[in-house]
Scaffold this motif. Structure first.
Motif, PDB file in Angstrom:
ATOM      1  N   THR A 120       4.084  30.980  80.026  1.00  0.00           N
ATOM      2  CA  THR A 120       3.642  31.086  78.633  1.00  0.00           C
ATOM      3  C   THR A 120       4.771  31.568  77.725  1.00  0.00           C
ATOM      4  N   ASN A 134       2.178  31.636  72.310  1.00  0.00           N
ATOM      5  CA  ASN A 134       0.894  32.096  72.856  1.00  0.00           C
ATOM      6  C   ASN A 134      -0.146  30.996  73.054  1.00  0.00           C
ATOM      7  N   PHE A 174       5.742  33.633  74.781  1.00  0.00           N
ATOM      8  CA  PHE A 174       5.226  34.759  74.000  1.00  0.00           C
ATOM      9  C   PHE A 174       6.088  35.064  72.776  1.00  0.00           C
TER      10      PHE A 174
END
Length: 227
Positions: free
Chosen positions: A210, A112, A212
């Motif tokens: 990104t 994150n 996650f």
């Protein structure tokens, strides 16, 4: 300068990086991390996975991650990776017999953490326009999946170097953003398994995805040019 691939800006090759090389890299990375923990008397259990130890180091102080970035380039296993015969043969196929290494870098995407994400860009903005270049991108620690993410590419062939605007926000990486007619339908996320390699030219539009997951995503970026 025309595309070096037929009707596209990239090629995806499977099982190029020997799995033993990647295991050796992981072993050398873990050894370095454990020494870093011991040297700085950090309260991190060495028996934890590499993923968890990297997250813990970032939580304590980002400077430890910065140390790791610098150290990786000196790893013997990393040197063997960028001198891999298959990579060199691919480079010679698309460039010439006489090639030189230009970029040898790694990117670490922790869970994150979006501060260091790269927006759409072309490598053309960062290299000499006089030489022919070939770029490689591949995972070094975990396979890419739907949660860790891979790499977003703009899957529309181009041989154009777009006009750029420069941005540099606080606590983030300076970037050169191309100005192009963006259409979502051309966005394609490529997810590579360990050993797979994305090969691309200087014009491919690409950006970060990104992470996650609770894993750490370590990607290698190499480039070679025609000497």
């Amino acid at each position: 300068m025309p595309n070096i691939f037929k009707n596209k800006n990239y090629n995806l090759k499977k099982n190029i990086i020997n799995k033993k090389l990647i295991l050796d890299f992981n072993s050398e990375l873990e050894k370095y991390i454990n020494n870093l923990i011991k040297k700085n008397r950090l309260l991190i259990n060495k028996k934890l996975s590499i993923n968890v130890k990297l997250l813990a180091l970032e939580e304590i102080n980002h400077k430890y991650i910065a140390h790791i970035y610098g150290a990786i380039k000196q790893f013997k296993s990393f040197q063997k990776i960028y001198n891999n015969k298959k990579l060199l043969l691919i480079s010679k196929k698309y460039l010439a017999k006489n090639i030189k290494l230009f970029t040898k870098a790694v990117r670490l995407d922790l869970s994150n953490n979006t501060k260091w994400n790269l927006e759409w860009h072309q490598e053309n903005s960062y290299v000499d326009s006089k030489n022919k270049f070939l770029f490689f991108w591949f995972p070094l620690l975990n396979d890419n999946d739907a949660i860790t993410g891979g790499l977003n590419i703009y899957d529309k062939p181009t041989s154009k170097a777009y006009k750029i605007r420069k941005i540099h926000n606080k606590n983030s990486q300076a970037q050169k953003i191309p100005e192009f007619d963006f259409k979502k339908k051309y966005v394609n996320e490529l997810r590579l398994k360990l050993g797979d390699v994305l090969i691309f030219d200087r014009y491919l539009l690409h950006k970060s995805v990104t992470n996650f997951s609770y894993k750490s995503k370590i990607s290698c970026v190499l480039s070679y040019y025609q000497a």
